[in-house]
Scaffold this active site. Structure first.
Site, mmCIF file in Angstrom:
data_model
loop_
_atom_site.group_PDB
_atom_site.id
_atom_site.type_symbol
_atom_site.label_atom_id
_atom_site.label_comp_id
_atom_site.label_asym_id
_atom_site.label_seq_id
_atom_site.Cartn_x
_atom_site.Cartn_y
_atom_site.Cartn_z
ATOM 1 N N LYS A 124 -44.640 -10.457 -24.377
ATOM 2 C CA LYS A 124 -44.069 -11.914 -24.319
ATOM 3 C C LYS A 124 -45.178 -12.629 -24.846
ATOM 4 O O LYS A 124 -46.204 -12.582 -24.832
ATOM 5 C CB LYS A 124 -43.610 -12.279 -23.033
ATOM 6 C CG LYS A 124 -42.620 -13.114 -22.906
ATOM 7 C CD LYS A 124 -41.148 -12.178 -23.480
ATOM 8 C CE LYS A 124 -39.926 -13.485 -23.213
ATOM 9 N NZ LYS A 124 -38.764 -12.778 -23.385
ATOM 10 N N ASP A 164 -36.950 -16.881 -27.967
ATOM 11 C CA ASP A 164 -36.925 -17.008 -26.573
ATOM 12 C C ASP A 164 -36.430 -18.656 -26.353
ATOM 13 O O ASP A 164 -36.156 -19.200 -27.227
ATOM 14 C CB ASP A 164 -37.945 -16.493 -25.618
ATOM 15 C CG ASP A 164 -37.846 -16.621 -24.090
ATOM 16 O OD1 ASP A 164 -37.122 -15.525 -23.831
ATOM 17 O OD2 ASP A 164 -38.251 -17.407 -23.364
#
Length: 444
Positions: A124, A164
């Site tokens: 991430k 995201d």
């Protein structure tokens, strides 16, 4: 392995990272029993090696606004685990981004990706930059500056980022373009790209659609038809929009949406026409959800979340820890019998305890929202083959993957009384795949 000792150790080593600690605690408590059935795991100190990220890249991002002022933000990429494939996970642009949040997201991503059956590790990344209120030119300059700090540690067989919160097709396009120029290659290094340059059909829809597909599998275990059920949906971005779209298609009735300013409640239900308004409002004009209430004359509650409204099913699709213990108790009181998480870790541990104690259908994000990364994985495959699959083919593969994830959750999560603890099942299924891969590759 004692889960309490592991959690205390992580807390001592990383005392200022509450989100990361929360994610670790939730997983290790679920897997303690199965972990201790494998003494070879403890001998190889597997749990500590799995918890600590492989690498964390931190860098400065300097960019110039339209008035010529120079700004500096932080950039991060947490590469958590690549035991089963290249690092894979989104990039988040939001003021709340911190190492703790990204470590929790990368940790969760590792198990989520393992559940998909596709060969992807977990990662991430992101920045404390917020695209809200910025011009397209400012966003482009920031994205290009961000990739200047990132491009050397990503690649089609190394680490494949996606979008995201705060990062949609526009931002991915800018980042991919800069990466392509710096690396001198046209490869599938980013997913969520535009369809004209390698993006997969139904990738924007995948997280929302996948969440509903998983919900349908859960409802089947109790012979419940989704048609006519009132659904409380939070968020109003990509995930919430396509969750609503699929719910409407199946005859369910979404009645709420939200953003960081508040939520709307439409007792008549959000239909196709109203959803089209939301999509234009949020995607084209970057407006606020209160404008829905102004347009359609329904209830708007500023500074609140929709969990006090009556409904049958809740689909939290905004951000982490948006449902706390009080919210969970209110949902149960108001008749909600299923919660399927479109966001990452949107329920606090106390809220999850309430759901499980009341034996409702509860799907954790690492299982229910895995549709997005699943289609990202399918996009990677299409890029490698230099092919573009029709939307029907991608959708069928997505349905199969979500059904397979549900099957594994049932396999590992069914308790002695027949109740399916999806949280436990998802954690164990994801853990076992990653653990076996790590053991097979030796001590690294």
């Amino acid at each position: 392995m004692k889960s309490s000792e592991v959690v205390n150790s992580v807390k001592m080593r990383f005392p200022n990272e509450p989100e990361y600690l929360q994610a670790v605690k939730e997983v290790v408590e679920s897997i303690e029993e199965v972990y201790n059935e494998h003494p070879e795991f403890e001998k190889a100190n597997l749990i500590e090696r799995l918890i600590i990220p492989d690498k964390i890249h931190t860098f400065r991002v300097t960019w110039t606004d339209d008035q010529g002022r120079v700004h500096t933000n932080m950039g991060y990429r947490v590469q958590h685990n690549n035991a089963i494939g290249p690092y894979k996970g989104g990039i988040r642009f939001h003021a709340s981004v911190s190492p703790s949040i990204l470590k929790f997201l990368a940790f969760e991503q590792t198990f989520k990706n393992a559940l998909t059956t596709l060969p992807m590790g977990g990662a991430k990344g992101g920045s404390d930059f917020s695209p809200r209120g910025k011009s397209d030119a400012e966003v482009m300059r920031f994205c290009q500056a961000f990739v200047e700090g990132l491009w050397r540690v990503i690649g089609p067989d190394t680490d494949v980022p996606a979008g995201d919160i705060g990062v949609g097709g526009r931002e991915v396009g800018y980042m991919f373009g800069k990466y392509k120029k710096l690396a001198g290659e046209f490869t599938g290094t980013f997913t969520g790209k535009g369809r004209e340059f390698g993006g997969s059909l139904i990738r924007p829809e995948a997280t929302g659609y996948g969440n509903v597909y998983f919900l349908l599998e859960m409802l089947k275990t109790r012979n419940i038809d989704i048609k006519g059920k009132k659904c409380l949906v939070s968020g109003s971005g990509n995930v919430a929009q396509y969750t609503c779209e699929k719910l409407i298609e199946l005859g369910a009735i979404p009645v709420t949406l939200s953003d960081s300013d508040g939520y709307i409640y439409d007792p008549d239900g959000i239909d196709e026409e109203k959803l089209k308004f939301v999509m234009e409002l949020k995607n084209l004009y970057r407006g606020r959800i209160r404008e829905y209430a102004e347009e359609f004359g329904c209830k708007y509650v500023p500074g609140a979340r929709p969990w006090g409204e009556k409904g049958d099913i809740a689909l939290p699709s905004a951000t982490q820890n948006e449902i706390d213990q009080q919210d969970a108790e209110m949902l149960i009181k108001n008749g909600v019998f299923a919660v399927s998480e479109g966001a990452n870790m949107p329920s606090t541990p106390e809220a999850i305890d309430i759901f499980i104690e009341n034996k409702i259908l509860y799907a954790p994000g690492k299982a229910a929202n895995a549709g997005g990364v699943s289609v990202s994985g399918l996009e990677m495959t299409q890029n490698s083959e230099r092919l573009s699959w029709p939307s029907e083919q991608v959708d069928e593969k997505l349905k199969w993957i979500m059904g397979n994830i549900h099957e594994n959750c049932v396999k590992y999560g069914t308790e002695s009384d027949g109740y399916i603890n999806y949280q436990k099942g998802a954690n164990i299924a994801g853990f076992m795949k990653v653990a076996k891969a790590m053991m097979g590759q030796g001590i690294l």
